[in-house]
Enzyme design. Structure first.
Site, PDB file in Angstrom:
ATOM      1  N   ASP A  46     -13.767  21.990 -19.088  1.00 19.17           N
ATOM      2  CA  ASP A  46     -13.982  20.548 -18.965  1.00 19.17           C
ATOM      3  C   ASP A  46     -13.054  19.787 -19.922  1.00 19.17           C
ATOM      4  OD1 ASP A  46     -15.595  19.448 -17.043  1.00 19.17           O
ATOM      5  OD2 ASP A  46     -17.468  19.771 -18.142  1.00 19.17           O
TER       6      ASP A  46
ATOM      7  N   GLN B 171     -23.126  21.207 -17.395  1.00 18.95           N
ATOM      8  CA  GLN B 171     -23.232  19.968 -16.625  1.00 18.95           C
ATOM      9  C   GLN B 171     -23.922  18.875 -17.448  1.00 18.95           C
ATOM     10  OE1 GLN B 171     -22.004  19.474 -13.356  1.00 18.95           O
ATOM     11  NE2 GLN B 171     -22.510  17.346 -13.788  1.00 18.95           N
TER      12      GLN B 171
ATOM     13  N   LYS C  27     -19.547  22.964  -7.039  1.00 18.61           N
ATOM     14  CA  LYS C  27     -18.619  23.664  -7.937  1.00 18.61           C
ATOM     15  C   LYS C  27     -18.670  25.162  -7.667  1.00 18.61           C
ATOM     16  CE  LYS C  27     -18.657  20.086 -11.445  1.00 18.61           C
ATOM     17  NZ  LYS C  27     -19.334  19.499 -12.590  1.00 18.61           N
TER      18      LYS C  27
END
Ligand code: NAD
Length: 298
Positions: free
Chosen positions: A120, A97, A53
């Site tokens: 997200d 995460q 990422k």
């Protein structure tokens, strides 16, 4: 024999990343989108995702902030970091995460992220916006799947029968919301669904997000259907190594489907590309500027 069109996620993700990079360059002098990724603990798979990422974020010309916290970080410490990122004007997107170590309430942490920076798309405010049709940051994997469907169905999805297998908050549910927003007739199926094979056979668009290797057989696929395989399953090969396979029996399904995504090289690459796109969207909204209209250069 495979008749299906193979949907090349790698190539499509490259186009999407190039589009994001062009947008970032068009924004120069106005705003530099920044993404903060937080990793708690040392789960090796998560570490790989976070590294990828960050690399992709920088390659697109954005600012990348990596925060690694030890596994014994408490919830309070993580919430304090999220709070400081919420206030940091150079950070437009925040991604924590998952999974988080035991003892940390993931839902609480996700709720603490400023919804405007929630790239997200897991914050309840964004979930609500997604289902009510308000401007939302949509979760990255389903957003990537929709980009693939747009490629195969340039005239849109209106009226198509869509079946999503799996009802997680990360993939299945938001996927159903996005398909519904594109005027599909959506069935959201799951582990308690009866006659799952029959339900799948009704699908013009079949999305598998279960986490069970090759669960969906070729005979479950309606001839000509578009099959999106989100599943990523690591299996042991005869030689003792490992490889990744999807939730769909690729060979069997490709013989009847109209189009199908491979694993690997399908949905996976689209997820990070969608994260970059969400970060640009978030940055533009925070700066009160329109998202630049650009053409991707390949
Ligand atoms: P999850 O475990 O949270 O959810 C799985 C869902 O599958 C559940 O809703 C469950 O009801 C359903 N299910 C389980 N057994 C079933 C059965 N026998 N029949 C029908 N439904 C069944 O998983 P998730 O986070 O949604 O991920 C699903 C898969 O997608 C995993 O393989 C994961 O690794 C993969 N994934 C891939 C990406 C990507 O970028 N490609 C992103 C996220 C998840």
């Amino acid at each position: 024999m495979s008749n299906a069109r193979i949907i090349d996620g790698k190539a499509l993700a490259a186009v999407l990343r190039a589009r994001v990079a062009a947008q970032v360059s068009a924004l120069q002098g106005t705003i530099r989108p920044g993404l903060a990724v937080v990793l708690v603990g040392d789960d090796p798979a998560s570490a790989v995702y976070v590294r990828n990422k960050n690399r992709e974020t920088e390659a697109a010309g954005m600012a990348s902030f990596e925060h690694r916290l030890p596994a014994d970080t408490g919830e309070a410490g993580l919430l304090a970091l999220v709070d400081s990122l919420n206030r940091d004007p150079s950070v437009h997107g925040i991604l924590v995460q998952l999974p988080l170590p035991e003892g940390i309430d993931s839902a609480r942490v996700l709720r603490a992220i400023d919804p405007a920076k929630d790239v997200d798309g897991f914050h309840p405010e964004n979930v609500g916006a997604l289902w009510t049709g308000a401007p939302a940051l949509a979760p990255c994997t389903p957003r990537g799947c929709m980009a693939m469907l747009a490629e195969v169905h340039p005239d849109g999805l209106r009226g198509k029968r869509a079946v999503v297998v799996g009802r997680s908050n990360i993939v299945g549910k938001p996927m159903a919301a996005l398909l519904l927003a594109q005027h599909c007739t959506v069935t959201l199926s799951h582990s308690r669904t009866q006659n799952l094979s029959g339900v799948c056979r009704e699908a013009d668009i079949l999305v598998a997000a279960v986490g069970r290797p090759r669960m969906i057989e070729g005979s479950w696929v309606r001839p000509g259907a578009t099959v999106i395989d989100v599943g990523i399953n690591r299996v042991t090969t005869e030689g003792g190594g490992t490889r990744l396979i999807g939730d769909v029996d690729f060979a069997g399904a490709a013989a009847v489907a109209g189009a199908i995504t491979p694993v690997p090289g399908g949905v996976g690459p689209m997820t990070i590309a969608s994260l970059l796109a969400n970060t640009v969207t978030a940055a533009c909204r925070q700066a009160g500027v329109a998202e630049p209209e650009v053409r991707a250069q390949q």
